[in-house]
Design a protein around this motif. Structure first.
Motif, PDB file in Angstrom:
ATOM      1  N   ASN A  98      40.747  49.855  60.284  1.00  0.00           N
ATOM      2  CA  ASN A  98      41.525  49.575  59.074  1.00  0.00           C
ATOM      3  C   ASN A  98      40.653  49.423  57.832  1.00  0.00           C
ATOM      4  O   ASN A  98      40.939  48.613  56.963  1.00  0.00           O
ATOM      5  CB  ASN A  98      42.401  48.329  59.257  1.00  0.00           C
ATOM      6  N   ASP A  99      39.581  50.168  57.755  1.00  0.00           N
ATOM      7  CA  ASP A  99      38.674  50.093  56.613  1.00  0.00           C
ATOM      8  C   ASP A  99      39.164  51.038  55.521  1.00  0.00           C
ATOM      9  O   ASP A  99      39.125  52.255  55.682  1.00  0.00           O
ATOM     10  CB  ASP A  99      37.250  50.456  57.048  1.00  0.00           C
ATOM     11  N   LEU A 100      39.662  50.469  54.420  1.00  0.00           N
ATOM     12  CA  LEU A 100      40.109  51.265  53.287  1.00  0.00           C
ATOM     13  C   LEU A 100      38.957  51.443  52.315  1.00  0.00           C
ATOM     14  O   LEU A 100      38.140  50.547  52.128  1.00  0.00           O
ATOM     15  CB  LEU A 100      41.255  50.554  52.556  1.00  0.00           C
ATOM     16  N   VAL A 101      38.916  52.594  51.664  1.00  0.00           N
ATOM     17  CA  VAL A 101      37.898  52.856  50.646  1.00  0.00           C
ATOM     18  C   VAL A 101      38.611  52.988  49.305  1.00  0.00           C
ATOM     19  O   VAL A 101      39.490  53.837  49.127  1.00  0.00           O
ATOM     20  CB  VAL A 101      37.099  54.136  50.968  1.00  0.00           C
ATOM     21  N   PHE A 102      38.228  52.118  48.369  1.00  0.00           N
ATOM     22  CA  PHE A 102      38.791  52.116  47.024  1.00  0.00           C
ATOM     23  C   PHE A 102      37.833  52.840  46.095  1.00  0.00           C
ATOM     24  O   PHE A 102      36.630  52.595  46.127  1.00  0.00           O
ATOM     25  CB  PHE A 102      39.026  50.683  46.545  1.00  0.00           C
ATOM     26  N   VAL A 103      38.378  53.730  45.277  1.00  0.00           N
ATOM     27  CA  VAL A 103      37.559  54.557  44.396  1.00  0.00           C
ATOM     28  C   VAL A 103      37.934  54.260  42.945  1.00  0.00           C
ATOM     29  O   VAL A 103      39.110  54.285  42.581  1.00  0.00           O
ATOM     30  CB  VAL A 103      37.774  56.057  44.681  1.00  0.00           C
ATOM     31  N   LYS A 104      36.912  54.002  42.146  1.00  0.00           N
ATOM     32  CA  LYS A 104      37.088  53.771  40.716  1.00  0.00           C
ATOM     33  C   LYS A 104      37.530  55.083  40.070  1.00  0.00           C
ATOM     34  O   LYS A 104      36.886  56.110  40.244  1.00  0.00           O
ATOM     35  CB  LYS A 104      35.758  53.306  40.146  1.00  0.00           C
ATOM     36  N   LYS A 105      38.645  55.061  39.368  1.00  0.00           N
ATOM     37  CA  LYS A 105      39.135  56.271  38.716  1.00  0.00           C
ATOM     38  C   LYS A 105      38.319  56.559  37.462  1.00  0.00           C
ATOM     39  O   LYS A 105      37.883  55.650  36.768  1.00  0.00           O
ATOM     40  CB  LYS A 105      40.602  56.115  38.335  1.00  0.00           C
ATOM     41  N   GLU A 106      38.139  57.840  37.210  1.00  0.00           N
ATOM     42  CA  GLU A 106      37.451  58.272  35.990  1.00  0.00           C
ATOM     43  C   GLU A 106      38.466  58.346  34.847  1.00  0.00           C
ATOM     44  O   GLU A 106      39.666  58.419  35.069  1.00  0.00           O
ATOM     45  CB  GLU A 106      36.827  59.656  36.218  1.00  0.00           C
ATOM     46  N   ASP A 107      37.985  58.361  33.649  1.00  0.00           N
ATOM     47  CA  ASP A 107      38.824  58.538  32.452  1.00  0.00           C
ATOM     48  C   ASP A 107      39.948  57.509  32.352  1.00  0.00           C
ATOM     49  O   ASP A 107      41.103  57.855  32.077  1.00  0.00           O
ATOM     50  CB  ASP A 107      39.415  59.959  32.395  1.00  0.00           C
ATOM     51  N   ILE A 108      39.626  56.268  32.589  1.00  0.00           N
ATOM     52  CA  ILE A 108      40.600  55.201  32.405  1.00  0.00           C
ATOM     53  C   ILE A 108      40.044  54.236  31.366  1.00  0.00           C
ATOM     54  O   ILE A 108      38.828  54.162  31.158  1.00  0.00           O
ATOM     55  CB  ILE A 108      40.898  54.441  33.723  1.00  0.00           C
ATOM     56  N   ASP A 109      40.914  53.523  30.715  1.00  0.00           N
ATOM     57  CA  ASP A 109      40.499  52.555  29.713  1.00  0.00           C
ATOM     58  C   ASP A 109      40.766  51.162  30.246  1.00  0.00           C
ATOM     59  O   ASP A 109      41.908  50.695  30.235  1.00  0.00           O
ATOM     60  CB  ASP A 109      41.259  52.792  28.402  1.00  0.00           C
ATOM     61  N   ILE A 110      39.718  50.513  30.734  1.00  0.00           N
ATOM     62  CA  ILE A 110      39.919  49.174  31.305  1.00  0.00           C
ATOM     63  C   ILE A 110      40.136  48.132  30.205  1.00  0.00           C
ATOM     64  O   ILE A 110      40.484  46.989  30.513  1.00  0.00           O
ATOM     65  CB  ILE A 110      38.772  48.760  32.251  1.00  0.00           C
ATOM     66  N   ASN A 111      39.964  48.508  28.948  1.00  0.00           N
ATOM     67  CA  ASN A 111      40.243  47.574  27.853  1.00  0.00           C
ATOM     68  C   ASN A 111      41.732  47.273  27.746  1.00  0.00           C
ATOM     69  O   ASN A 111      42.118  46.313  27.084  1.00  0.00           O
ATOM     70  CB  ASN A 111      39.703  48.117  26.527  1.00  0.00           C
ATOM     71  N   GLU A 112      42.573  48.094  28.396  1.00  0.00           N
ATOM     72  CA  GLU A 112      44.012  47.837  28.433  1.00  0.00           C
ATOM     73  C   GLU A 112      44.351  46.707  29.409  1.00  0.00           C
ATOM     74  O   GLU A 112      45.444  46.167  29.379  1.00  0.00           O
ATOM     75  CB  GLU A 112      44.761  49.102  28.846  1.00  0.00           C
ATOM     76  N   LEU A 113      43.417  46.375  30.272  1.00  0.00           N
ATOM     77  CA  LEU A 113      43.644  45.318  31.260  1.00  0.00           C
ATOM     78  C   LEU A 113      43.474  43.942  30.618  1.00  0.00           C
ATOM     79  O   LEU A 113      42.791  43.794  29.604  1.00  0.00           O
ATOM     80  CB  LEU A 113      42.655  45.462  32.421  1.00  0.00           C
ATOM     81  N   SER A 114      44.068  42.945  31.254  1.00  0.00           N
ATOM     82  CA  SER A 114      43.868  41.574  30.792  1.00  0.00           C
ATOM     83  C   SER A 114      42.429  41.162  31.116  1.00  0.00           C
ATOM     84  O   SER A 114      41.769  41.803  31.946  1.00  0.00           O
ATOM     85  CB  SER A 114      44.872  40.645  31.470  1.00  0.00           C
ATOM     86  N   PRO A 115      41.921  40.106  30.482  1.00  0.00           N
ATOM     87  CA  PRO A 115      40.526  39.720  30.717  1.00  0.00           C
ATOM     88  C   PRO A 115      40.179  39.490  32.193  1.00  0.00           C
ATOM     89  O   PRO A 115      39.124  39.927  32.656  1.00  0.00           O
ATOM     90  CB  PRO A 115      40.369  38.438  29.902  1.00  0.00           C
ATOM     91  N   HIS A 116      41.058  38.833  32.941  1.00  0.00           N
ATOM     92  CA  HIS A 116      40.724  38.583  34.355  1.00  0.00           C
ATOM     93  C   HIS A 116      40.750  39.877  35.171  1.00  0.00           C
ATOM     94  O   HIS A 116      39.960  40.053  36.079  1.00  0.00           O
ATOM     95  CB  HIS A 116      41.633  37.502  34.966  1.00  0.00           C
ATOM     96  N   GLU A 117      41.645  40.811  34.826  1.00  0.00           N
ATOM     97  CA  GLU A 117      41.686  42.094  35.533  1.00  0.00           C
ATOM     98  C   GLU A 117      40.460  42.939  35.204  1.00  0.00           C
ATOM     99  O   GLU A 117      39.904  43.592  36.078  1.00  0.00           O
ATOM    100  CB  GLU A 117      42.958  42.857  35.168  1.00  0.00           C
TER     101      GLU A 117
END
Length: 176
Positions: A98-117
């Motif tokens: 059950n090992d999932l691999v999470f991949v950071k998406k390219e071309d995203i703006d994390i500044n849209e996230l809240s500070p904790h996110e």
């Protein structure tokens, strides 16, 4: 003839309890199906979306009365997947562990996230853990290995502080 008539009446009286029981079963079934049945509920798409723009961490802070549970870590990770900031790499999934691999998406703006996110996102995709890809195994090792666990705990506490600060700013517990 009189004997036969009495015999018929006695035989008829023997069937009255059976007929009464059958009528009671039919009435009980009818009542169950009409009055005592659960109402039909339709599940719409909106059921799967949070009712507010608050993150799972903020809602957890609210629901748990200012206490922070470890499940919030997982809920935040999966919420970022749901919102399109992170992908799950199906090709590297191993059902045996059950090992999932999470991949950071390219071309995203994390500044849209809240500070904790934003903090959470940069933390789990940091070089200390695994870079642009992180597995559930990587996260477990990072959290439990004595060489890395103090840093994990420190970062986790920073995450909790950011969620707490945002919860206080949102004024969830204003008792005016």
């Amino acid at each position: 003839a009189r004997m036969e008539k009495e015999q018929m009446i006695e035989t008829a009286f023997l069937f009255i309890p059976v007929i009464g029981a059958m009528l009671m079963i039919i009435v009980a079934y009818f009542l169950k199906m009409t009055i005592f049945s659960a109402p039909k509920v339709s599940v719409e798409d909106s059921y799967y979306k949070p009712p507010t723009d608050h993150s799972p961490a903020q809602i957890g802070y609210l629901i748990n009365n200012k206490k922070f549970k470890s499940e919030i870590f997982t809920a935040t990770l999966l919420d970022l997947v749901r919102r399109g900031y992170i992908d799950i790499d199906d090709d590297q999934f191993d059902p045996s562990d059950n090992d999932l691999v999470f991949v950071k998406k390219e071309d995203i703006d994390i500044n849209e996230l809240s500070p904790h996110e934003r903090f959470f996102f940069t933390w789990i995709f940091s070089e200390q853990i695994a870079g642009d890809k992180v597995s559930t195994h990587d996260l477990v090792v990072y959290a439990t290995n004595p060489a890395y666990s103090p840093l994990f705990i420190s970062r986790y506490n920073e995450f909790v502080e950011k969620v707490t600060h945002e919860g206080m700013r949102a004024d969830f517990f204003n008792l005016k």
